[in-house]
Design a protein around this motif. Structure first.
Motif, PDB file in Angstrom:
ATOM      1  N   ASP A   1      43.093  29.411  35.716  1.00 17.82           N
ATOM      2  CA  ASP A   1      42.690  30.682  35.101  1.00 17.82           C
ATOM      3  C   ASP A   1      43.473  31.021  33.841  1.00 17.82           C
ATOM      4  O   ASP A   1      43.093  31.943  33.112  1.00 17.82           O
ATOM      5  CB  ASP A   1      42.871  31.825  36.104  1.00 17.82           C
TER       6      ASP A   1
ATOM      7  N   LEU B   1      49.988  34.402  38.872  1.00 21.54           N
ATOM      8  CA  LEU B   1      49.309  33.585  37.863  1.00 21.54           C
ATOM      9  C   LEU B   1      49.797  32.145  37.871  1.00 21.54           C
ATOM     10  O   LEU B   1      49.027  31.230  37.561  1.00 21.54           O
ATOM     11  CB  LEU B   1      49.512  34.212  36.478  1.00 21.54           C
TER      12      LEU B   1
ATOM     13  N   ARG C   1      47.623  30.067  39.696  1.00 22.89           N
ATOM     14  CA  ARG C   1      46.229  30.096  39.233  1.00 22.89           C
ATOM     15  C   ARG C   1      46.115  29.336  37.912  1.00 22.89           C
ATOM     16  O   ARG C   1      45.636  29.852  36.916  1.00 22.89           O
ATOM     17  CB  ARG C   1      45.767  31.546  39.058  1.00 22.89           C
TER      18      ARG C   1
ATOM     19  N   ILE D   1      49.483  38.315  34.932  1.00 23.06           N
ATOM     20  CA  ILE D   1      48.373  38.568  34.003  1.00 23.06           C
ATOM     21  C   ILE D   1      48.758  39.603  32.962  1.00 23.06           C
ATOM     22  O   ILE D   1      48.382  39.505  31.798  1.00 23.06           O
ATOM     23  CB  ILE D   1      47.123  39.018  34.785  1.00 23.06           C
TER      24      ILE D   1
ATOM     25  N   SER E   1      36.367  37.322  37.633  1.00 21.55           N
ATOM     26  CA  SER E   1      35.926  35.926  37.663  1.00 21.55           C
ATOM     27  C   SER E   1      37.159  35.053  37.714  1.00 21.55           C
ATOM     28  O   SER E   1      38.224  35.425  37.236  1.00 21.55           O
ATOM     29  CB  SER E   1      35.079  35.587  36.433  1.00 21.55           C
ATOM     30  N   SER E   2      37.012  33.885  38.281  1.00 21.52           N
ATOM     31  CA  SER E   2      38.151  32.990  38.425  1.00 21.52           C
ATOM     32  C   SER E   2      37.672  31.566  38.629  1.00 21.52           C
ATOM     33  O   SER E   2      36.614  31.323  39.224  1.00 21.52           O
ATOM     34  CB  SER E   2      39.023  33.426  39.610  1.00 21.52           C
ATOM     35  N   GLU E   3      38.455  30.639  38.125  1.00 23.57           N
ATOM     36  CA  GLU E   3      38.221  29.212  38.374  1.00 23.57           C
ATOM     37  C   GLU E   3      39.111  28.710  39.504  1.00 23.57           C
ATOM     38  O   GLU E   3      39.002  27.556  39.909  1.00 23.57           O
ATOM     39  CB  GLU E   3      38.499  28.407  37.100  1.00 23.57           C
ATOM     40  N   ASP E   4      39.995  29.580  39.992  1.00 27.07           N
ATOM     41  CA  ASP E   4      40.943  29.206  41.033  1.00 27.07           C
ATOM     42  C   ASP E   4      40.322  29.443  42.418  1.00 27.07           C
ATOM     43  O   ASP E   4      39.877  30.561  42.713  1.00 27.07           O
ATOM     44  CB  ASP E   4      42.219  30.033  40.895  1.00 27.07           C
TER      45      ASP E   4
ATOM     46  N   LEU F   1      41.661  33.175  30.821  1.00 27.27           N
ATOM     47  CA  LEU F   1      42.149  34.538  30.645  1.00 27.27           C
ATOM     48  C   LEU F   1      42.733  34.741  29.255  1.00 27.27           C
ATOM     49  O   LEU F   1      42.502  35.769  28.605  1.00 27.27           O
ATOM     50  CB  LEU F   1      43.197  34.866  31.706  1.00 27.27           C
TER      51      LEU F   1
ATOM     52  N   THR G   1      41.778  32.464  44.453  1.00 21.59           N
ATOM     53  CA  THR G   1      41.418  33.765  43.905  1.00 21.59           C
ATOM     54  C   THR G   1      39.942  34.057  44.125  1.00 21.59           C
ATOM     55  O   THR G   1      39.547  35.212  44.343  1.00 21.59           O
ATOM     56  CB  THR G   1      41.751  33.818  42.402  1.00 21.59           C
ATOM     57  N   ARG G   2      39.106  33.042  44.085  1.00 23.55           N
ATOM     58  CA  ARG G   2      37.679  33.237  44.361  1.00 23.55           C
ATOM     59  C   ARG G   2      37.467  33.782  45.769  1.00 23.55           C
ATOM     60  O   ARG G   2      36.588  34.616  46.009  1.00 23.55           O
ATOM     61  CB  ARG G   2      36.925  31.915  44.185  1.00 23.55           C
TER      62      ARG G   2
END
Length: 545
Positions: free
Chosen positions: A398, A392, A395, A438, A245-248, A402, A251-252
């Motif tokens: 995220d 990261l 991102r 990450i 899952s991602s808010e970026d 995370l 990355t989505r």
């Protein structure tokens, strides 16, 4: 960084630089059972012993074989040690054993161990830890059963990146490793053992793990036996997969592409910096594919020899009908690149030999191909579907989700309530560049949860490079309001330094001081270094007349 003693050995077949432990006895010889193995003409199986405490003692059982030329002395002052004689050495001394030359020097302490030791050495150091003080020490002994006997090759494994210089890895034989980690409380032992074994599991080795703490036995042999009997009780391979899952937005797009690619048999090349989660992508790709129930065989590129590709029990045969995961594909030997390209060609005409290959790399493979450092034909076969994992630092959306997830996971494994990040801590996490991506964020959060004793997790529990606390020259507690540090961060560092100094003054040992402050010993020692506080050293033993 503190200073540590090293043994440097040179010979026709030898080039060794080995960090020496502060205390203990080591054997040196040509035998595989010797703690320090040097195979040179004139060196016997167990040639000599090193005695390490505040000095360095050396004893040989073979007469006329040990020549001691001391630094700064002319050749005619060289001397020969007799059998059974113990010689006191100083830093800078050189020793000639057979056709090898040894030197004892001092340098900066390594951040990790640098070799696999023998069982005898581990038991000796474990016994010393059990006898050091009146209270039971905080340590864990983890026994790991690998699918194969890796021996000293594990010195190249990321396992060592998870350990400190005082921790010990020893080979027990038959593919078993024993790992002694200091400064770990019993409640944290289970989590640490899983984490260490999972590091190897993710590198493609079939792993079983068992662990023991001092309360499980009274001596080293009993602790090792208990940990060995418990092999398999801690599930390693069945670890909970990380949620994709991602808010970026960038990355989505990667995750969306992954869902479409999983259904096809196409080969995939996953590129990205170290720690961006490439292995998680590969695991998710396999789990979402029609071949999810088929084997997924993992192998390092450097381990994929031409012979192993053609072997009946090799990774290519074991992955038939499933997925072959080649980690760091740029390390493939040249001949292996040729053979792999041929195998990928052959499978096009023989469906029974079909293997889906997913390769990862932290380098720009296209650039390496143009430079002639990677085969062009293999690059195009592997690059049917390219996936680029963003670092990261790109991102930002995220980072905090995370971090909170890693905090929750670490707290759950320790049967604790998850602490809440403070606003200043969140700000520091967002402003940091995360060169380790990450993986670094996960390690930082796990370490912070281990040391957290409050309902909130603040900047004081973050590493200096993130919290902004200078590693050296941290000011002492101000003596008057006018001397107060100008920033809140500096004032918090000064308070931490004062509390640690008070504990060191009040309690007889660093272990007791750490316990009084409710900080794991390893973290306590790291904070001493970060705050520029010298570590205590045991006084030299007085010689009896």
């Amino acid at each position: 960084m503190t200073q540590i003693r090293y043994l440097v050995a040179r010979g026709k077949n030898t080039a060794l630089r080995l960090a020496l432990p502060p205390l203990g006895r080591l054997t040196l010889g040509s035998s595989a059972e010797a703690d320090i193995r040097i195979r040179e003409p004139g060196i016997e199986p167990n040639h000599l012993e090193l005695f390490l405490d505040h000095g360095i003692g050396l004893r040989t059982q073979y007469p006329d074989t040990l020549v001691l030329p001391f630094e700064g002395t002319p050749p005619h002052d060289e001397r020969v040690a007799t059998a059974g004689e113990t010689v006191e050495l100083s830093l800078g001394d050189r020793v000639r054993v057979g056709r090898a030359e040894l030197a004892f020097i001092v340098g900066l302490e390594d951040a990790r161990p640098n070799r696999v030791w023998t069982r005898a050495y581990l038991e000796h150091q474990l016994q010393a830890a059990l006898w050091d003080g009146d209270e039971t020490p905080n340590l864990v002994v983890t026994v790991v059963q690998l699918s194969e006997d890796m021996g000293d090759e594990l010195a190249e494994e990321p396992l060592f990146d998870r350990l400190g210089a005082q921790d010990i890895v020893a080979a027990l034989g038959d593919g078993q490793l024993a790992i002694m980690v200091m400064g770990v409380r019993p409640a944290e032992a289970d989590h640490l053992s899983r984490s260490l074994a999972r590091t190897l599991d993710r590198r493609g080795y079939a792993v079983k793990v068992g662990m023991a703490v001092p309360g499980d036995g009274d001596d080293p042999k009993e602790l090792l036996d208990v940990a060995t009997r418990r092999l398999g009780r801690l599930e390693v391979g069945d670890h909970k997969p990380e949620t994709l899952s991602s808010e970026d937005p960038e990355t989505r797009k990667v995750f969306a592409l992954l869902g479409r690619v999983a259904a096809s048999p196409a080969h995939v090349l996953v590129q990205g910096e170290t720690g961006t989660g490439k292995e998680v992508i590969v695991e998710a790709l396999h789990a979402k594919s029609p071949m999810a129930e088929t084997p997924m065989v993992r192998v390092r590129g450097s381990d994929l020899s031409e012979a192993s590709l053609d072997g009946r029990e090799g990774p290519w045969v074991r992955a038939a009908g499933g997925l072959l995961f080649i980690d760091e594909v740029t390390t493939l030997p040249p001949q292996s690149q040729v053979r792999l390209a041929q195998l990928l060609d052959d499978e096009r005409t023989d469906a029974s030999r079909r293997v889906r290959v997913v390769a990862t790399t932290n380098q720009d493979l296209q650039t390496l191909t143009k430079q002639g450092r990677f085969r062009t034909d293999l690059y195009y076969r592997l690059n049917q579907v390219p996936i680029e994992m963003p670092p990261l630092r790109r991102r930002q959306a995220d980072i905090l989700p995370l971090a909170r997830q890693f905090i929750a996971d670490a707290a759950e494994s320790l049967a604790r309530n998850a602490p809440r990040l403070t606003r200043p801590a969140e700000a520091q996490l967002l402003s940091y560049g995360w060169p380790g991506n990450i993986r670094e964020l996960r390690n930082v959060m796990e370490r912070a949860v281990l040391t957290c004793t409050e309902e909130t997790l603040g900047t004081e529990l973050l590493p200096p490079e993130i919290s902004g606390v200078a590693s050296k020259g941290v000011p002492d507690e101000p003596t008057s309001p006018g001397d107060r540090p100008k920033t809140l961060r500096a004032e918090m560092a000064a308070l931490e330094r004062r509390r640690i100094l008070e504990a060191l003054e009040k309690y007889p040992t660093q272990t007791d001081a750490a316990k009084a402050l409710d900080i794991p010993l390893r973290t306590f020692l790291n904070r001493l270094d970060a705050l520029g506080i010298p570590r205590a050293r045991k006084p030299a033993k007085s010689s009896k007349s």
